[in-house]
Every structure is written in C-alpha cells, then in structure tokens.
Design an enzyme around this catalytic site. Structure first.
Site, PDB file in Angstrom:
ATOM      1  N   CYS A   2       0.876  -1.320  -0.198  1.00 19.72           N
ATOM      2  CA  CYS A   2       0.111   0.011  -0.004  1.00 19.72           C
ATOM      3  C   CYS A   2       0.802   1.013   0.017  1.00 19.72           C
ATOM      4  CB  CYS A   2      -0.779  -0.160   1.302  1.00 19.72           C
ATOM      5  SG  CYS A   2      -1.600  -1.593   1.446  1.00 19.72           S
ATOM      6  N   ARG A  27       4.814   0.662  -6.094  1.00 18.03           N
ATOM      7  CA  ARG A  27       4.593  -0.221  -4.882  1.00 18.03           C
ATOM      8  C   ARG A  27       3.691  -1.370  -5.200  1.00 18.03           C
ATOM      9  NH1 ARG A  27       6.571   2.058  -0.490  1.00 18.03           N
ATOM     10  NH2 ARG A  27       5.083   1.026   1.075  1.00 18.03           N
ATOM     11  N   TRP A  75      -3.194  -2.631  -1.668  1.00 20.15           N
ATOM     12  CA  TRP A  75      -2.405  -3.967  -2.211  1.00 20.15           C
ATOM     13  C   TRP A  75      -3.211  -4.897  -1.089  1.00 20.15           C
ATOM     14  CZ3 TRP A  75       0.855  -8.004  -0.431  1.00 20.15           C
ATOM     15  CH2 TRP A  75       1.057  -8.799  -1.427  1.00 20.15           C
ATOM     16  N   ASN A 101      -1.116   1.353   5.864  1.00 21.44           N
ATOM     17  CA  ASN A 101      -0.464   0.394   5.442  1.00 21.44           C
ATOM     18  C   ASN A 101       0.248  -0.283   6.316  1.00 21.44           C
ATOM     19  OD1 ASN A 101       1.813  -1.045   3.723  1.00 21.44           O
ATOM     20  ND2 ASN A 101       3.267   0.907   3.572  1.00 21.44           N
ATOM     21  N   GLY A 102       0.158  -1.576   6.020  1.00 18.02           N
ATOM     22  CA  GLY A 102       0.656  -2.747   7.080  1.00 18.02           C
ATOM     23  C   GLY A 102      -0.440  -3.704   7.464  1.00 18.02           C
ATOM     24  N   GLU A 481      18.482 -15.849 -10.133  1.00 17.15           N
ATOM     25  CA  GLU A 481      17.771 -14.676 -10.539  1.00 17.15           C
ATOM     26  C   GLU A 481      17.312 -14.536 -11.885  1.00 17.15           C
ATOM     27  OE1 GLU A 481      17.087 -12.125  -9.003  1.00 17.15           O
ATOM     28  OE2 GLU A 481      17.073 -10.466 -10.032  1.00 17.15           O
ATOM     29  N   LYS A 485      13.419 -13.172 -12.651  1.00 17.41           N
ATOM     30  CA  LYS A 485      13.301 -12.097 -13.213  1.00 17.41           C
ATOM     31  C   LYS A 485      12.244 -12.507 -14.500  1.00 17.41           C
ATOM     32  CE  LYS A 485      14.062  -9.377 -12.198  1.00 17.41           C
ATOM     33  NZ  LYS A 485      14.868  -9.440 -10.774  1.00 17.41           N
ATOM     34  N   GLU A 488       8.652 -13.441 -12.906  1.00 19.04           N
ATOM     35  CA  GLU A 488       7.838 -12.406 -12.273  1.00 19.04           C
ATOM     36  C   GLU A 488       7.198 -11.480 -13.078  1.00 19.04           C
ATOM     37  OE1 GLU A 488       9.925  -9.736  -9.456  1.00 19.04           O
ATOM     38  OE2 GLU A 488      11.894 -10.081 -10.603  1.00 19.04           O
ATOM     39  N   HIS A 504      18.261 -35.594 -10.925  1.00 18.57           N
ATOM     40  CA  HIS A 504      17.627 -36.087  -9.772  1.00 18.57           C
ATOM     41  C   HIS A 504      16.029 -35.888  -9.922  1.00 18.57           C
ATOM     42  CE1 HIS A 504      21.510 -37.311  -8.531  1.00 18.57           C
ATOM     43  NE2 HIS A 504      22.002 -36.019  -8.573  1.00 18.57           N
ATOM     44  N   LYS A 603       6.390  -3.593  -4.876  1.00 18.45           N
ATOM     45  CA  LYS A 603       7.880  -3.425  -4.796  1.00 18.45           C
ATOM     46  C   LYS A 603       8.408  -3.435  -3.631  1.00 18.45           C
ATOM     47  CE  LYS A 603      11.600  -1.623  -6.431  1.00 18.45           C
ATOM     48  NZ  LYS A 603      12.557  -2.733  -7.311  1.00 18.45           N
TER      49      LYS A 603
HETATM   50  O1  M6R Z   1      13.379  -4.484  -1.168  1.00 12.39           O
HETATM   51  P1  M6R Z   1      14.068  -5.583  -1.194  1.00 12.39           P
HETATM   52  O2  M6R Z   1      15.328  -5.885  -1.814  1.00 12.39           O
HETATM   53  O3  M6R Z   1      14.377  -6.101   0.312  1.00 12.39           O
HETATM   54  O4  M6R Z   1      13.111  -6.616  -1.590  1.00 12.39           O
HETATM   55  C1  M6R Z   1      13.201  -8.024  -1.949  1.00 12.39           C
HETATM   56  C2  M6R Z   1      12.068  -8.507  -2.909  1.00 12.39           C
HETATM   57  O5  M6R Z   1      10.960  -8.461  -2.507  1.00 12.39           O
HETATM   58  C3  M6R Z   1      12.704  -8.171  -4.285  1.00 12.39           C
HETATM   59  O6  M6R Z   1      13.966  -8.637  -4.585  1.00 12.39           O
HETATM   60  C4  M6R Z   1      11.691  -9.069  -5.175  1.00 12.39           C
HETATM   61  O7  M6R Z   1      12.121 -10.456  -5.316  1.00 12.39           O
HETATM   62  C5  M6R Z   1      11.701  -8.459  -6.411  1.00 12.39           C
HETATM   63  N1  M6R Z   1      10.535  -8.523  -7.065  1.00 12.39           N
HETATM   64  C6  M6R Z   1      12.663  -9.387  -7.605  1.00 12.39           C
HETATM   65  O8  M6R Z   1      12.572  -8.266  -8.725  1.00 12.39           O
END
Ligand code: M6R
Length: 608
Positions: A2, A27, A75, A101-102, A481, A485, A488, A504, A603
């Site tokens: 949020c 966000r 959110w 937010n929270g 990673e 990418k 997501e 395996h 985010k």
């Molecule tokens: O703000 P942070 O680096 O702590 O966030 C961690 C993850 O939420 C963040 O890296 C997330 O996996 C991204 N969407 C990856 O692109």
C-alpha cells in the site's frame, strides 16, 4: 504494498494526493481511495483498479474540494479489492478517516470487542478496526486517542488520520511500515516514500517507529507514544525527481537496466582509494573485520539471490564461511549464531518486513548487523549497526535490476576487503580484482548493446510453457535470478537448478523444444556444464548458453550462444545477468504484460 499520501495547506488537496499516489504506483496496488475534508464533512471516493479510475471519477481531484486530505493505494491482504475494503476507512459517524499500510495482527480480538460494544463493520479489513477504535477513544483530543490506540494494536502500520472536528490538522504515525513527512511554504505532506512529494518539497522528516506527527498548514510537530513533544532534524533530499521518471524509455525496467553501468560505478568508485578498498561505513577496524569468523547473509527475493552469489565470492576470496538465508525462514528457524559472527542483511527498499524482522532478531541476540541497502533513510538503513548504501537511486520497476547489480558490486567490495584483511588475497591480486571491478560498468554497457539480438531470440519464446535455467557454482546463483526475472514479469513458469541436480528429478520435465538456459562462466566447470547440456539436449531441449568468449566448445554444444566479455570468474554474475534480464524483459513485452507492475506483486513487501 500500500501507498499513503496526505496533504494539508493552502492548495486543493485532492490533485496533490492523486499526483503523489501516482508516484507510489510502483509499490503495487489493486484499488485506491481518498478522503478530503470539504469544510463540513469528510468526503470519500474509492475506485478498484488503476489510479486512473479514481482520477477519472474525481476529474483529477477537481470534484473533491478541500485543503486537507489523505489518499491510499491498496494492495489487498484482508479481503478482496473492492470499494468496501479500499481505504480510507471511517468510523460510523464518518468523522474519522484512516488510511493504513501494514497489518494489524490482533484485529480479530479487537474487532470482536468493538462489535460487543455495538460497533458495526462494513469491510473485511484489519484497518477498519482502527477507525472504530479511534472513535472509541476519541474525546476531543486526537493525540490522546491515537496513542491509546497504539497501545492496543499489534502489527505494523503507517497511518494517515483525519478528524472532522479538527479541520486544521492531519495526524500520522508509523511502526515498521515506511512513512515520511515533508514541509513546504504551501503546506505539509505525508507519504510512504519520497518521490510522492518531491515535486513539492525537498525538506523531509523520516518518521521513526511509534512517533506521531501532527501536520498543520504551517508546520508539523512530532510526539512520542507518551504524548511528549520531540524534536527532529529535517533531511534535505538532493536527488532529482527526474531520476524517478522514465526519461523516454518504454518501461522503468528498461531504463533501470540501462542505468546499471552507472549504478555499479557509483557503488564501487567511492570505496576505492589509491587502489585499495576503503569502506568507512562498515564502522569496523581491519582487525575487527579480520576477527569475524562467520557471515550470515539474510534477504528476500533478488536480494537473497545476490546473497547466494556473495556466498560463493566471499568464501572463495576471503575463505570465511558464509550462510545465506531467506529472511522469512531465518527469523523463525532459531538460527545458531556463533560468537564473532556478522549478520549482513540485503534489501533494496530497506523496508522488507521479513528482512527487517530478521535484522532485529539478530540484534536482539547481541549480533552486529551490516545492512546493504538502497533506499536512503529506510528502516533497515537507520536501524542497522552499519549501512553500506548501494547507490542505485530510486528503483521503480517491481522487478529489480539496477539495485541487484549494485548489491553484487557491494558484496564484491566486501569480499575483497575481507580477503585483504584476512590475508587470503595478496596485494597484487587485490589490485587485479579491483581493476576487473572497475571494468564491469563498460562491460555491462557492451552487453546492453546486444538488446536487439536478445529481443529477437526472446520473441520466439513468448508462448513458452516452461523455461529452465541451469548453472553450477556461482552460475547457479545467477540462474536463480534469471529465472525469477523471467517468471515475475512474463508469468512463464520457470525454475532454476544447480545443473548437476537436474537429473535427480526435474529432467523428466524436459520435452521436445523446452528452452534450457545454461549459464557457464566458470572455466573449471565448462566441461561439466557441457555434459549437462548434452543430457538435456538428448531429451529434446533447445539450449541457450550464456558463456565466456573463450569457451569455444559451447558453440557446438548449445543451440544459441550469448558471449560475455572476459572478467574475473568471481565477478561473472554481474555480466551474465544482463542477457538474462533482457531475455525476461522481452518475453514479457512480447506477451504484452504490464512489465513495471506485474500482477500480484509489490515493490516493497512491508508485510510478512
Ligand atoms: O526491497 P528488497 O530488496 O528487500 O526486496 C526483496 C524482494 O522483495 C525483491 O528482490 C523481489 O524479489 C523483486 N521483485 C525481484 O525483482
């Protein structure tokens, strides 16, 4: 997660709130709403979907007249995204409005108690409890009501609150969710993040946990939970709002990928002096650093993946054992932290709830925590015992690229520094490593220049069902990673595997035409990787290899090759990630996905 914006001053509030919320879109959210005091009543407007819907509904805020208001992008956590559950939430008399937010963790018993007292709830949210609880405690003194509520609630919150019979004031408070306050000649602001108010002011206060802010037209006051006034220092924001705009790129993600050479330069350059790594922010002498017996790296998502790379690099160069944990696991697994261990938490936002909690857990046990953080002034940055900033600037796209690259760079610096003080690296090796580190930005630039080639290749996979990423050692870390990418932002199912582990079980998923991306940057493992490629090709896989120019055998072994410029094998992840980011990006673009704001993602994950 949020987003919150609030304004009180000499201008119309609604357009400022909408504008601020638009800067927080990154966000992640699924509905939005505003409360504006029109001189007599609190007016509320809410809309499901994009902020544009709320903008259209209110004609850009024109139809909500008033000089003070609060807004929110939601959110969804408790209850579906609909108008009932969207914020702001009101007490029954509609004289108190709250945005949040929270997560209020004890909202169920509180709700029950309030219902027993006759309060009626209209939403499924935890937040509505706050509006009724404020109503319950409110006896003409907002500050008193707020602090009483704070003593009753458990969980995390950043709140913006309006009281209809205090039309000259907005209140805000936070615990474990981000909140800043800003002041200008035209009024005062609250927001979840600086870009939301940067157009209006550069004078910002970082609100600390359990501090209450009272904002008026001409200034603001801060109070503790005991209602005592406190003095706070304003911070002058010196980065530019333009840094958070798209600058002609189709997406923030593409722009941010292109910023990686600068990001890596900005992260390493200030810490290299006279051919030596100097990390003043560590607040540790060389002797103290050399005495560290074990490192625990804790993070989430891509930051965790950076940590996995860090483990290989630090163990390799400094010969100190490193454990890497996903923060949500670390905080509940009762980890064994031995004496002389150093905990490193990595986070772009500096607000990730699990990482923050893992940090606090470590500190509570008496361990020092080093934060590798991007957002200046964020909770982790402020609470860590030492903070190594990754100077990536504001990152807007949900999928991290430049902050991840900066995290890798920060970990390399740390690895070399540790190696030098522990004497596992000789001076001339350190110089060579530093030379290679300095070459990375240009090499990244070179790889970004291959975007056309990667785009053409990616276009062939917009219809893919599954894509696998494999690698060994450090290349396994980058496979994790690369796979994240892709999945997501493009919603293509993908998995990353340590190449030797594939047979395996997972190899049974390989079918005719399945794409396998094989990363092979470690000379000592070239041959092993070729054997794994042969195995998957024998089951019908199409193999895209990401490897070093010298690895000529890969040309024959794979179906499609992307070559990386020569660097020290420990730093290869910084280069290998570029084609993988571009690949994920172009598959997503080809599928018409909302690249910067992928579905279901936020985010900054400020809830558990
Ligand atoms: O703000 P942070 O680096 O702590 O966030 C961690 C993850 O939420 C963040 O890296 C997330 O996996 C991204 N969407 C990856 O692109």
């Amino acid at each position: 997660m949020c987003g919150i914006v609030g304004y009180i001053g000499s201008r119309q509030a609604a357009p400022i709130i909408l504008d601020g919320l638009s800067k927080l879109e990154y966000r992640g959210y699924d509905s939005a709403g505003m409360a504006v005091f029109d001189g007599e009543h609190i007016q509320i407007r809410k809309a499901v979907g994009r902020l544009k819907v709320l903008e259209n509904l209110t004609h850009g805020g024109e139809t909500m007249k008033g000089y003070m208001g609060i807004g929110h992008t939601r959110w969804a956590t408790h209850g579906a995204p609909n108008n009932m559950n969207s914020h702001p939430h009101l007490n029954t008399a509609q004289t108190i409005a709250v945005v949040h937010n929270g997560i209020i963790e004890n909202y169920i018993p509180l709700k029950k108690k309030l219902m027993d007292k006759g309060y009626q709830f209209v939403s499924e949210t935890d937040t509505e409890v706050l509006a009724h609880l404020l109503d319950y405690y409110y006896k003409d003194n907002p500050l008193e009501a707020i602090t009483k509520v704070l003593h009753r609630v458990e969980g995390s919150y950043a709140l913006g609150i309006l009281f209809a019979d205090h039309p000259e004031e907005i209140y805000a408070v936070r615990k474990d969710s981000p909140l800043i306050a800003g002041v200008s000649a035209e009024g005062c602001f609250i927001a979840s993040d600086v870009p939301a108010i940067l157009k209006y002011t550069r004078t910002v206060y970082y609100v600390d946990n359990q501090e209450v802010v009272k904002l008026g037209k001409d200034g603001m006051k801060f109070y503790s939970v005991d209602e005592e006034e406190i003095t706070k220092e304003a911070v002058r924001i010196d980065w530019d709002a333009d840094a958070a705009e798209k600058a002609g790129y189709e997406h923030f993600m593409l722009k941010e990928m292109y910023e990686q050479p600068k990001t890596v330069t900005d992260t390493i350059s200030p810490r290299i002096r006279d051919d030596k790594i100097v990390i003043e922010e560590l607040k540790m002498t060389d002797e103290e650093l050399a005495a560290v017996k074990k490192l625990h790296i804790v993070a989430c998502g891509s930051a965790y993946h950076a940590g996995v790379t860090g483990k290989y690099v630090i163990e390799g160069l400094a010969r100190v054992p490193v454990e890497v944990d996903v923060a949500s696991e670390f905080r509940y697994r009762n980890p064994i932290l031995e004496e002389d261990s150093l905990v490193i938490v990595i986070s772009q936002s500096g607000e990730t709830a699990d990482t923050l909690a893992a940090m606090r857990e470590s500190q509570a046990r008496g361990f020092k925590v080093l934060g590798i953080v991007n957002v200046v002034g964020s909770s982790i940055a402020r609470e860590a015992d030492a903070c190594l900033y990754t100077w990536a600037g504001p990152e807007i796209a949900v999928a991290t690229t430049k902050a991840y690259s900066a995290q890798l760079a920060a970990l390399y610096l740390l690895a070399i520094k540790l190696g030098v003080v522990r004497k596992t690296i000789h001076e001339e090796n350190a110089s060579e490593l530093i030379r290679d580190l300095r070459r990375l930005p240009d090499q990244i630039e070179l790889l970004l220049g291959q975007k056309g080639k990667i785009q053409r290749f990616a276009n062939r996979y917009v219809g893919a069902k599954d894509i696998f990423f494999i690698g060994r050692g450090i290349d396994y870390a980058i496979s994790l990673e690369g796979s994240l990418k892709l999945k997501e932002i493009s919603y293509v199912h993908s998995e990353a595997y340590a190449a030797g582990e594939l047979k395996h079980g997972t190899i049974s998923l390989i079918e005719e035409g399945t794409l396998v991306v094989a990363v092979s940057t470690q000379p000592k493992l070239y041959q092993k990787m070729i054997s794994n490629i042969v195995e998957v090709k024998a089951r019908g896989a199409f193999v895209m290899a990401v490897t070093n120019e010298e690895n000529k055998a890969m040309e024959k072994a794979s179906d499609y090759c992307v070559y990386l410029p020569e660097t020290n094998p420990y730093f290869a992840n910084s280069l290998a990630i570029i084609p993988l980011q571009l690949f994920g990006y172009y598959v997503a673009v080809g599928k018409g996905c909302d690249v910067d704001k992928p579905r279901n993602l936020a985010k900054s994950v400020t809830v558990e």
